[in-house]
Write an enzyme that holds these catalytic residues in place. Structure first.
Site, PDB file in Angstrom:
ATOM      1  N   LYS A  95       2.511 -14.536  11.755  1.00 11.44           N
ATOM      2  CA  LYS A  95       1.611 -13.297  11.519  1.00 11.44           C
ATOM      3  C   LYS A  95       0.211 -13.477  11.087  1.00 11.44           C
ATOM      4  CE  LYS A  95       1.832  -9.474   7.665  1.00 11.44           C
ATOM      5  NZ  LYS A  95       2.373  -8.958   6.585  1.00 11.44           N
ATOM      6  N   LYS A 125       3.735 -11.063  14.999  1.00  8.57           N
ATOM      7  CA  LYS A 125       2.897  -9.667  14.519  1.00  8.57           C
ATOM      8  C   LYS A 125       1.207 -10.144  14.409  1.00  8.57           C
ATOM      9  CE  LYS A 125       2.691  -6.267  10.933  1.00  8.57           C
ATOM     10  NZ  LYS A 125       3.023  -6.004   9.460  1.00  8.57           N
TER      11      LYS A 125
END
Length: 326
Positions: A199, A252
């Site tokens: 992320k 992400k």
């Protein structure tokens, strides 16, 4: 001219679908659901056209709307009625996610995933418990190890409410192992973990912070989310999460990090997820409102590219819009 090699021969209407290399299905998609304990009616999210925060009482209806499009899985985010420095409402038995999940699992057939983090629940907006001098010290923000027990408590509370899968997104070192240990000790050995394994500290998250009321009150998240410049580091992060027991691996954002999705797919055997984040959604909507892009066509092409890069699952705000076409 020599046409011995002629790729166009396989592009005619009859053969084109037969040789298509990538398919996108509604069952590949996971739809985010925002449940808000501070409201009694649905509240449109201005920066994410077509999406709303819904009260707990509307959570089941909201999920049924999604299920009616053919999308089978959701991921639940909560906006609590109050916040504190520790984010204690995140693991409360009567917390917003816990109450919503109990209703959703009892009354629908949706596969329910829950986001496990603290940013929506802390009054400072960071994803963990703060270092004592975090506001003044530019080199460190969150106390990693003390945050792990909180994340474990959140995950267990979600599982006890009926969540089918938990998805830790805090980017704390060791979070997957702590959550796995907590789930197993509480008897939830069957609940898988979809880790936000890679992320990034991204500018594409802006609209989500309006949706979930989770913007940091000071500073940013560079001390725990990944540097967008780093790709090799992502492989280390993913490898560590696998060692700790992650079942699904999330990248992400998605579109600016398709190279990471591809690398994870090629190096590891686990299912790969990608989060087509709020900024990716909002920019296509904004361009379409200007008449500059065809919204459905660009949304479909975006998700197809994520699938082509290697994602098995896609968390996306376009899930409902595209499901009927798929």
């Amino acid at each position: 001219m020599d046409h011995t090699v002629g790729p166009r021969r396989l592009r005619t209407d009859g053969i084109r679908p037969l040789v298509s290399e990538t398919s996108l299905e509604a069952t590949d998609l996971i739809a985010p659901v925002f449940v808000d304990a501070t409201t009694d009616e649905r509240v449109p999210i201005e920066t994410m056209p077509g999406h709303e925060r819904v009260p707990v009482g509307d959570a089941v209806d909201r999920v049924e709307e999604i299920r009616d499009t053919g999308v089978e899985a959701i991921i639940v985010f909560g906006v609590p009625e109050s916040k504190d420095s520790k984010g204690s409402r995140a693991w409360s038995d009567d917390g917003v996610v816990q109450k919503a999940v109990r209703r959703i699992t009892a009354e629908t057939d949706a596969y329910v995933i829950t986001d496990v983090c603290l940013c929506e629940y802390t009054d400072h907006g960071h994803c963990g418990l703060l270092e004592d001098d975090a506001r003044d010290d530019s080199t460190l923000t969150v106390r990693n190890d003390k945050t792990l027990s909180a994340l474990s408590r959140i995950a267990v509370s979600h599982a006890e409410a009926g969540a089918d899968m938990v998805a830790p997104s805090a980017m704390m070192d060791g979070m997957v192992g702590a959550i796995r240990e907590g789930l197993d000790a509480a008897g939830h050995t069957e609940v898988p973990i979809m880790s936000y394994a890679a992320k990034y500290e991204s500018a594409f998250y802006g609209p989500f912070r309006d949706a979930a009321d989770g913007a940091p009150a000071f500073g940013d998240r560079r001390h725990y989310q990944m540097d967008p410049a780093n790709a090799r580091e992502a492989m280390r992060e993913v490898g560590l999460d696998i060692e700790e027991g992650a079942d699904v691996l999330m990248v992400k954002p998605a579109l600016p990090y398709l190279d990471i999705v591809r690398d994870v797919r090629e190096r590891f055997d686990h299912p790969v997820a990608a989060y087509n984040v709020s900024g990716e959604y909002a920019m296509l909507h904004a361009a379409a409102e200007k008449g500059w892009l065809d919204l459905e066509a660009t949304a479909y092409e975006s998700l197809l590219s994520i699938k082509r890069a290697g994602a098995d699952l896609i968390v996306t705000y376009f899930a409902e819009e595209l499901a009927e076409r798929l």
